[in-house]
Design a protein around this motif. Sequence first.
Motif: not given
Length: 264
Positions: A131-132, A145-148, A167-168
């Motif tokens: 997330r960070l 990208e949305s962190t949520g 995401v990764v």
Amino acid sequence: MLTQPAVPETAPVCPDHAGAPSTGTCERCGRFLCEQCRLPHSGVCAACAARQVQALPSTRGRAQLASGALVLGAVLTLPVAMLNLWLFASLDNGRPSPEDAASYDLMNGLIAIPTLLTMVTTMVLYLRWLRLSVRTANALGLSNESTGWATFCWFIPLANLVKPFDVVRELWQGVGGDPRRKAQLTAWWATWILGNILTNISTLLAGADTAGATTLDTSLIIGLLSEGLSVAAAVLCIRVIWDIESLLVARRAEAEATLGAATR
């Protein structure tokens, strides 16, 4: 006959690239931006992006915690594998003796508690790092990208088979990942998914065996394979974490250098 200038004198120009026409303004400080200095996924200038990143904590501490939890989880796989191997060697016609079965259940129950706690801790620490890292990449204009969504997509059935990898991968590509190392990302996700599939199959076979089927030996073999894949996935995940971490450090340094040049 006078020639028409490439950029009208009244048109706003970029202060950093003389003569380059402005294509917009920074959403934070209002300075003019051209195509050369506009960040890919951000409406702010490089100096403002650097200020946003400076307001975020370093990802290094979280990377260390996540890696440590992954190492601990891999270490705890060893006694599980040894216990399964012992039971497999003790089988007689596909079934353990009542004494061996009781010993296995007792030891398995004792190992299951720290294993479960480690698994939950690893999940929390890994997602905090991810997330960070996504927030940092967003602040640098390297991701949108949305962190949520990057966090909660891991818990959505079916989506969690593909989206977490996306995401990764997008984070890794955004911060400048070497395309030649893309196979490492694929290997990490493949071992993770396959290991989980084999774990579920092993559990189902073990349940069928207690109902009278003679499949416990197959269940134990598949379980050993899944544990080996889990260790491989942990090792590959740690390498992915530190690949991304090193790239984030480099991008942060570049942003801070830009901010330093802008404030001189």
